[in-house]
Design a protein around this motif. Sequence first.
Motif, PDB file in Angstrom:
ATOM      1  N   GLY A   1       0.779  -1.257   0.353  1.00 17.60           N
ATOM      2  CA  GLY A   1       0.314   0.205  -0.066  1.00 17.60           C
ATOM      3  C   GLY A   1       0.822   1.244  -0.236  1.00 17.60           C
ATOM      4  N   VAL A   2       1.894   0.814  -0.306  1.00 16.79           N
ATOM      5  CA  VAL A   2       2.785   2.507  -0.949  1.00 16.79           C
ATOM      6  C   VAL A   2       2.433   3.704  -1.869  1.00 16.79           C
ATOM      7  N   LEU A   3       1.939   2.805  -2.815  1.00 16.79           N
ATOM      8  CA  LEU A   3       1.005   3.560  -3.615  1.00 16.79           C
ATOM      9  C   LEU A   3      -0.761   4.244  -3.439  1.00 16.79           C
ATOM     10  N   PRO A   4      -1.149   5.070  -3.268  1.00 13.64           N
ATOM     11  CA  PRO A   4      -2.823   4.983  -3.937  1.00 13.64           C
ATOM     12  C   PRO A   4      -3.304   4.020  -5.019  1.00 13.64           C
ATOM     13  N   ASP A   5      -4.642   3.586  -4.686  1.00 13.89           N
ATOM     14  CA  ASP A   5      -4.604   2.092  -5.072  1.00 13.89           C
ATOM     15  C   ASP A   5      -4.457   2.768  -6.226  1.00 13.89           C
ATOM     16  N   GLU A   6      -5.307   3.733  -6.867  1.00 13.62           N
ATOM     17  CA  GLU A   6      -5.673   4.246  -8.106  1.00 13.62           C
ATOM     18  C   GLU A   6      -3.972   3.847  -8.992  1.00 13.62           C
ATOM     19  N   GLU A   7      -2.928   4.825  -8.246  1.00 15.62           N
ATOM     20  CA  GLU A   7      -2.073   4.593  -9.190  1.00 15.62           C
ATOM     21  C   GLU A   7      -1.237   3.077  -8.655  1.00 15.62           C
ATOM     22  N   ALA A   8      -1.393   2.465  -7.935  1.00 13.62           N
ATOM     23  CA  ALA A   8      -1.289   0.965  -7.787  1.00 13.62           C
ATOM     24  C   ALA A   8      -1.656  -0.036  -8.505  1.00 13.62           C
ATOM     25  N   ARG A   9      -2.659   1.030  -9.288  1.00 11.33           N
ATOM     26  CA  ARG A   9      -3.441  -0.259 -10.312  1.00 11.33           C
ATOM     27  C   ARG A   9      -2.917   0.516 -11.568  1.00 11.33           C
ATOM     28  N   ASP A  10      -2.344   1.585 -11.868  1.00 13.43           N
ATOM     29  CA  ASP A  10      -1.433   1.705 -12.525  1.00 13.43           C
ATOM     30  C   ASP A  10       0.159   1.685 -13.097  1.00 13.43           C
ATOM     31  N   LEU A  11       0.345   1.096 -11.724  1.00 14.85           N
ATOM     32  CA  LEU A  11       1.423   0.644 -11.688  1.00 14.85           C
ATOM     33  C   LEU A  11       1.867  -1.408 -12.351  1.00 14.85           C
ATOM     34  N   LEU A  12       0.873  -1.149 -12.086  1.00 11.21           N
ATOM     35  CA  LEU A  12       0.811  -2.357 -12.021  1.00 11.21           C
ATOM     36  C   LEU A  12       0.197  -2.971 -13.643  1.00 11.21           C
ATOM     37  N   ARG A  13      -0.192  -2.260 -14.091  1.00 10.65           N
ATOM     38  CA  ARG A  13      -0.962  -2.215 -15.832  1.00 10.65           C
ATOM     39  C   ARG A  13       0.709  -1.922 -16.328  1.00 10.65           C
TER      40      ARG A  13
END
Length: 522
Positions: free
Chosen positions: A419-431
Motif C-alpha cells: 500500500g505504498v501508493l494509493p489504489d489508483e496509482e497502484a493499479r496504474d503501476l501494475l498495468r
Amino acid sequence: MNMQVNENVVIVKNKAFLAKAEACRKPLLHQDITAKSIVEVVADEHAIHGWKVRDVGPISELGRVVLGQGDSVILDFGEHVVGFPSLALEPVGSPPDAPLYLKFTFGEMPVEVAEPFTNYDGWLSKSWLQEEHYHIDILPRDLTLTRRYSFRYLKIDVIDSSPKYKVALQHVKIKTVSSADRAMLKVAPDTSDFFQALDRVSVKTLADCMQDVFEDGPKRDRRLWLGDLYLQAQTNYETFDNQDLVKRCLYLFAGLADEDGRVAANLFIEPEPIPDDTYLVDYALYFATTLHDYYEATRDLETLTELWPVALNQIRFAQQLLDANYLAVEQPYWWAFVDWNEALTKQASVQGLLIFTLKQAISLAETLDSDEKSWLSDLLEKVTFAAKKYLWDPSQKLFVSGPEKQIAWHSQIWMVMAGVLPDEEARDLLRRTAEYSPEIGLTTPFAHHFLVAAWLKVGDKEAAKQVLVGYWGDMLHQGADTFWELFKPNDLSFSPYGSHLINSYCHAWSCTPAYFIRKYHL
C-alpha cells in the motif's frame, strides 16, 4: 524451557508452546481407494515432459494380468493420492521355488513412471524419488507398504521370480491419510465450470498437503514451511476451516525459536519437531502475517496474546536488515526467498513485505492495546518513506531494487501489497509493469499468488482472473489433478533442482485459487 544446539544455532524449546501444539493434533482421517484402470505411458512431444497416459483396460481385468520376470504393469488411481499402498499377490504355475522380487515406482506425473530414475542428475537427494524394492518369500501374500507415498500412477515391475511360476495381482489399493475432513468442506462456489475446476483441484491440493501439519508437499519435502503455511492457512479458512491445524503449526514454530527469538523457515516433524537451520527473513515475517490472519479468522485472543512476542521478534530481526536509510539490505546470515529466480534482487520485495507486515502488526497491537504500537508505527513511517525516496524511479514510474536498480515484477507486486501508493496509482503501476514486461518474471505459483492478490487489492478482478486462467488454468490444460510446485509455461521442464523428476506435483503454495475464488467471489 530447555536448549538444543543445532550447529551454531541454539534452539530454546518452549515446552508450554509445544504442549499446546500437541494438544491441537488430531488423528488423521483414512479412506480406501482402489486403482481405477490399467494404463501405459507413451511418448508424445506435445505432452508435458514428453509423455502421456493411454488406457489399456479396466481394473476389473487386473486379475487376468500375469507377470513374470521382466514384465510390468502401470496402474492409474484416477486421482492424486497420499497414503499407504497395498496389494494381494497370487502365484500362477508351479509352486514358487524362489522369492518374488518386485520394484514399485510411484509417479505424481506420467514422466516419473516413464523415465528410469537411473537417469536422474539433479542436486537434491535421489532418495526423494519414489521407488521401492521388495523380496517376497512366501506366496500368496497380502502386502502393505509401510512408507507413505504420494502419487497417481503406480508401476509394478517383476525383476525376478523363477522360470517355474509367475504372479497375478488380485487387488491394488491405498489407505489415504489427511487431516482434511471432507464433511467440513464449505459449499463449492457458484461460478463458471472452469473456475469450479480450478477450485476443485486447489482443494484437492490443499487436502493432500494437510497431514499432522500443513506440509509443503507430500512427496517432497514433507515439512512445515512458513511461506507455504501462510498461503495454506488462507485457503483453509475458505474451505475446510481446520483452525486447530493452523494453531498447531503456529505453536510449533513459536516453541522452537532460537535463543534470539528467530523462528526457522521450516520444521521437521518426526520423530519429534525440530527446526531446520535455514532462516529466511521473508518467511520469518510470514509468522506475523499468519498470526494476524489466524486471529481475524478465529478471534482467539489467548493465542494472539501468547504468540504476539514471537511475532514482534521476527519484525525486530527484519529491522536488523535495514541500513541507515531504513532500506533492506541482504545479509549473509539472512536470505530471503521471494521466488525461485537466482537473478532476482530481493531488496524491494523485502521492503514491501516488511511494510505489509508492519501494518498487520499495528492492527494486532491495537487489538492488544500493546505499548509496541508506537515503535511499530514509527518504523512503518521510516521504511515507507525510504521505499518512496530510494526505490521509486520517477522517470520510469516503476520501483527498482538493489545497487543495479533492477526492475522486476516482484518489486512492483510487493509495493502494491504494502500500500505504498494509493489504489489508483497502484493499479496504474501494475498495468505499466505488464506493458513493460520485466525480464525478471515470476517462476512459481507462490509468486503468482501475490500477483493475483495485488490485482485484487487495487480492485481489478478481471486482471486477477486472467492470472488464474492463464497460469493455474494452463496447469489444468497440461493435465494437473493437483497443482504443482513449479510451473513456467515457456519452459515446461523447469526445475531449480536440476531435474523435473524431483519436482513436487502436489504443492501447498499452489493451492490458493480456491482462496481467491471463494473469498472474492470470482
